[in-house]
Write an enzyme that holds these catalytic residues in place. Structure first.
Site, mmCIF file in Angstrom:
data_model
loop_
_atom_site.group_PDB
_atom_site.id
_atom_site.type_symbol
_atom_site.label_atom_id
_atom_site.label_comp_id
_atom_site.label_asym_id
_atom_site.label_seq_id
_atom_site.Cartn_x
_atom_site.Cartn_y
_atom_site.Cartn_z
ATOM 1 N NE ARG A 71 -3.175 -3.022 0.608
ATOM 2 C CZ ARG A 71 -3.635 -3.869 -0.278
ATOM 3 N NH1 ARG A 71 -3.431 -3.666 -1.574
ATOM 4 N NH2 ARG A 71 -4.292 -4.955 0.108
ATOM 5 C CG HIS A 182 -9.265 -10.940 -3.792
ATOM 6 N ND1 HIS A 182 -8.176 -11.770 -3.670
ATOM 7 C CD2 HIS A 182 -9.066 -9.923 -2.918
ATOM 8 C CE1 HIS A 182 -7.350 -11.272 -2.769
ATOM 9 N NE2 HIS A 182 -7.868 -10.157 -2.291
ATOM 10 C CG ASP A 251 -8.938 -12.474 3.496
ATOM 11 O OD1 ASP A 251 -8.643 -11.265 3.509
ATOM 12 O OD2 ASP A 251 -8.412 -13.271 2.692
#
Length: 335
Positions: A71, A182, A251
């Protein structure tokens, strides 16, 4: 305190976020790329969060793994290598790989300490398989469970020394998934005996302060529910077979492996046995819904949170980032 980690919408808190966070009192926060611009800006954001709660040991998370999951990016921060770098080095010189991984992790932690981030979602202890999905891919530290455990221990030790709490992931193992959680729900049909390979690194590092579940169905253990939603997997595998008694996050709730509205997902992962629901995206309507549905954090989960955050006290003296990177790079070059 609510058993949830929230994200934020931008580089600084909005007035609505400040009021909501103060009222809802989440267990902590997670930083994403949308929250990151400069060192001064990021430090101001994390300081503001601590002021709201009056807690110096506030859990402020980030995924700063290295490689494609980072990030905090160049040119403000250095580029860190993915886990595969240490996997390849281990084949040549195991002791060198372990020390390089420790120095790399300490450097990551020092970069986080500078901007007030206290928790890094690292190391991955997923054991790579020949058909491991690319979403894990080069993030993994190897296909041998004991090698993964050895490198994982080095990462935890380095991050502790550098001033960051470690989160081992993705429990009880993401290496056999062949689709991206995802985007869809992976189902792993390996036998319980075969899955011993996957849980081995987590068992070796069962004393880790924090862990994160996988949104994966393991049919040998629970054919209906993914690990994050399965009391069977959480109680019988993560807590008992692995022996993990640290703080357990789900998660990210927004991943498409899960169904239903996000607030209900938060309620359900906590009901299944996760200590904390992880909600990353900073959408106010979802966060309000989660706060309305969740009760107060349990005494046991609060105890685990406090114990994990107390490991910040084991940090060593700050070391210049350039020195750590130089020592790491010398090891990588020598091998």
């Amino acid at each position: 305190m609510k058993p949830v980690i929230f994200g934020m919408s931008g580089l600084s808190l909005t007035a609505d976020e400040k009021a909501f966070f103060k009222e809802s009192d989440p267990a902590g926060y997670i930083i994403f790329g949308r929250n990151v611009e400069t060192k001064d800006q990021l430090r101001a954001l994390t300081d503001e969060l601590r002021i709201i709660h009056g807690r110096d040991d506030l859990a402020i998370l980030i995924d700063q793994e290295g490689g494609r999951v980072a990030r905090m990016q160049e040119p403000v921060w250095p580029k860190f290598p993915p886990g595969e770098t240490f996997d390849k080095l281990y084949d040549i010189a195991p002791a060198t790989a372990i020390e390089a991984a420790r120095l790399n992790a300490q450097a990551i932690a020092e970069s986080l300490r500078e901007v007030g981030i206290t928790v890094n979602c690292l190391p991955l202890l997923d054991v790579r398989q020949p058909d491991t999905v690319d979403a894990i891919g080069n993030r993994a530290m190897g296909s041998d469970p004991m090698q993964v455990a050895a490198l994982g221990r080095a990462v935890i030790d380095g991050q502790t020394k550098g001033g960051a709490v470690s989160v081992v992931k993705h429990m009880p193992g993401h290496g056999r998934a062949v689709v991206d959680s995802h985007m869809e729900l992976p189902k792993v049909s390996a036998s319980a005996e075969e899955l011993e390979t996957d849980i081995a690194p987590f068992r070796s590092l069962s004393d880790a302060p924090m862990g994160m579940t996988a949104h994966i169905v393991y049919t040998a253990w629970d054919a209906e529910r993914c690990a994050s939603l399965s009391p069977t997997v959480i109680d019988n595998i993560i807590r008992e077979a692995i022996g993990f008694d640290g703080l357990l996050f789900s998660d990210d709730l927004d991943m498409k492996a899960l169904k239903g509205e996000v607030p209900e997902r938060a309620r359900d992962v906590v009901a299944a046995g996760c200590d904390i629901a992880l909600n990353c995206w900073g959408r106010m309507d979802e966060m309000v819904g989660i706060a309305d549905l969740l009760g107060e954090i349990s005494d046991k989960s609060r105890e685990r949170l406090d114990k994990a955050m107390a490991t910040l006290g084991q940090a060593g003296e700050q070391v210049e980032l350039v020195e750590l990177l130089s020592r790491r790079d010398a090891l990588l070059a020598a091998a």
